[in-house]
Design an enzyme around this catalytic site. Sequence first.
Site, PDB file in Angstrom:
ATOM      1  N   ASP A  37       0.858  -1.182   0.000  1.00  0.00           N
ATOM      2  CA  ASP A  37       0.000   0.000   0.000  1.00  0.00           C
ATOM      3  C   ASP A  37       0.895   1.233   0.000  1.00  0.00           C
ATOM      4  O   ASP A  37       1.436   1.609   1.036  1.00  0.00           O
ATOM      5  CB  ASP A  37      -0.904  -0.028   1.241  1.00  0.00           C
ATOM      6  CG  ASP A  37      -1.817   1.194   1.324  1.00  0.00           C
ATOM      7  OD1 ASP A  37      -1.767   2.047   0.416  1.00  0.00           O
ATOM      8  OD2 ASP A  37      -2.572   1.306   2.308  1.00  0.00           O
ATOM      9  N   HIS A  38       1.054   1.841  -1.173  1.00  0.00           N
ATOM     10  CA  HIS A  38       1.945   2.994  -1.325  1.00  0.00           C
ATOM     11  C   HIS A  38       1.244   4.128  -2.057  1.00  0.00           C
ATOM     12  O   HIS A  38       0.339   3.901  -2.864  1.00  0.00           O
ATOM     13  CB  HIS A  38       3.197   2.597  -2.126  1.00  0.00           C
ATOM     14  CG  HIS A  38       4.322   2.113  -1.287  1.00  0.00           C
ATOM     15  ND1 HIS A  38       5.564   2.702  -1.295  1.00  0.00           N
ATOM     16  CD2 HIS A  38       4.392   1.102  -0.395  1.00  0.00           C
ATOM     17  CE1 HIS A  38       6.364   2.061  -0.452  1.00  0.00           C
ATOM     18  NE2 HIS A  38       5.676   1.084   0.100  1.00  0.00           N
ATOM     19  N   THR A 104       3.572   1.829  11.148  1.00  0.00           N
ATOM     20  CA  THR A 104       3.719   3.251  11.479  1.00  0.00           C
ATOM     21  C   THR A 104       4.040   4.103  10.259  1.00  0.00           C
ATOM     22  O   THR A 104       4.051   5.319  10.356  1.00  0.00           O
ATOM     23  CB  THR A 104       4.802   3.455  12.550  1.00  0.00           C
ATOM     24  OG1 THR A 104       6.035   2.890  12.090  1.00  0.00           O
ATOM     25  CG2 THR A 104       4.409   2.779  13.861  1.00  0.00           C
ATOM     26  N   GLY A 105       4.298   3.473   9.116  1.00  0.00           N
ATOM     27  CA  GLY A 105       4.383   4.208   7.863  1.00  0.00           C
ATOM     28  C   GLY A 105       5.754   4.741   7.508  1.00  0.00           C
ATOM     29  O   GLY A 105       6.701   4.690   8.286  1.00  0.00           O
ATOM     30  N   GLU A 106       5.821   5.256   6.287  1.00  0.00           N
ATOM     31  CA  GLU A 106       7.031   5.898   5.779  1.00  0.00           C
ATOM     32  C   GLU A 106       6.689   7.306   5.297  1.00  0.00           C
ATOM     33  O   GLU A 106       5.619   7.520   4.714  1.00  0.00           O
ATOM     34  CB  GLU A 106       7.620   5.111   4.597  1.00  0.00           C
ATOM     35  CG  GLU A 106       7.990   3.677   4.897  1.00  0.00           C
ATOM     36  CD  GLU A 106       6.926   2.699   4.429  1.00  0.00           C
ATOM     37  OE1 GLU A 106       5.946   3.130   3.771  1.00  0.00           O
ATOM     38  OE2 GLU A 106       7.051   1.510   4.748  1.00  0.00           O
ATOM     39  N   ASN A 109       5.272   7.993   1.699  1.00  0.00           N
ATOM     40  CA  ASN A 109       3.855   7.911   1.353  1.00  0.00           C
ATOM     41  C   ASN A 109       2.972   8.850   2.164  1.00  0.00           C
ATOM     42  O   ASN A 109       1.917   9.275   1.686  1.00  0.00           O
ATOM     43  CB  ASN A 109       3.361   6.475   1.564  1.00  0.00           C
ATOM     44  CG  ASN A 109       4.149   5.482   0.752  1.00  0.00           C
ATOM     45  OD1 ASN A 109       4.205   5.583  -0.459  1.00  0.00           O
ATOM     46  ND2 ASN A 109       4.778   4.528   1.424  1.00  0.00           N
ATOM     47  N   GLY A 173      11.852  -3.631  14.865  1.00  0.00           N
ATOM     48  CA  GLY A 173      12.705  -3.516  16.037  1.00  0.00           C
ATOM     49  C   GLY A 173      11.965  -3.982  17.268  1.00  0.00           C
ATOM     50  O   GLY A 173      10.752  -4.220  17.238  1.00  0.00           O
ATOM     51  N   ALA A 176       8.767  -1.976  18.538  1.00  0.00           N
ATOM     52  CA  ALA A 176       7.605  -2.185  17.688  1.00  0.00           C
ATOM     53  C   ALA A 176       7.082  -3.607  17.818  1.00  0.00           C
ATOM     54  O   ALA A 176       5.869  -3.841  17.741  1.00  0.00           O
ATOM     55  CB  ALA A 176       7.964  -1.871  16.236  1.00  0.00           C
TER      56      ALA A 176
END
Length: 318
Positions: A37-38, A104-106, A109, A173, A176
């Site tokens: 999903d981007h 948590t996303g980038e 995007n 990590g 998370a």
Amino acid sequence: MTEYGYFLSCEEFTPGELIDQARQARRAGFTRLAISDHYHPWNEAQGNSAFVWSVIGALSQAVDLPVTTLVTCPTVRLHPAVTAQAAATSSVLLGGRFALGVGTGEALNEHVHGDAWPSFETRAEMLEEAVGVMRELFTGALVSHDGRHYTVDNARLYTAPEERVPVYVSAFGPKAAELAGRVGDGFVTMTPDTELVGSFRENGGAGKRVVGGVKVCWSGDRDKAVARVHRLWPTELLPGELAQILPTPAHFEQASELVTPEMVASSVTCGDDVEEHVEAVRAYARAGFDEVYVGQIGPEQEAFFDAYRERVLPALHG
């Protein structure tokens, strides 16, 4: 028993190509689908980035396989109330065979509205609150919510899912992974890291599903495959938190100059050695993963599916 699915990359392929790949995956013996999903691709060479919810709608009419997003960010670009509606409709279309992978996303995007990109700690708080909001909405009840990050005012999903929508939380990590164990129905991570899986299990994840994915490049010409991965997916080898904080494909292209073909050759399964492909995927099963999704990089899709149907998947199941 580990299940093997196919990973659909919205960043690299057109919607029509993704639907065709899903059909080929079904015929090859893959039993599940995952889809990215981007809003943007990672670089210009990939060249695509379709709206995932439209593609999922098409998938529901093309194949009968379960579909999982790997992963959706329900916190910035889309409000959790809107993400919940999209996920609920997807579940209805797929007859309950849908799971919502979230993360948590980038910035790549999520920056598109012009908002400041929060720290990981803030993004983790936002994700936990968003998951709670979405779960309330999935019940079909009237929901009002006044939280630290989100407000929902008398919202109700009239097309509510008939089956529970599992929410799998992505983590790379230990912090998370603890969040995933606490709030998720499952855990998503892209490396067969037994310590990370253990951290998830020890922090509320016992008995929950662990989901992973791996990209490969099947080709009769290994050198050509390495060059293809180096051109299309050097971002897979970027270190640290760069994937979370760089805002545009141009920035990823600049960072990817650090990635050499030699690094690709030693890190990504390229070529047509069946044992190498089997071992790359089997590593996830050994690490305790319940679902593993394999994505083929580049245009040799038919050769990939033929090889996995005839040789790789039988070896994995043997």
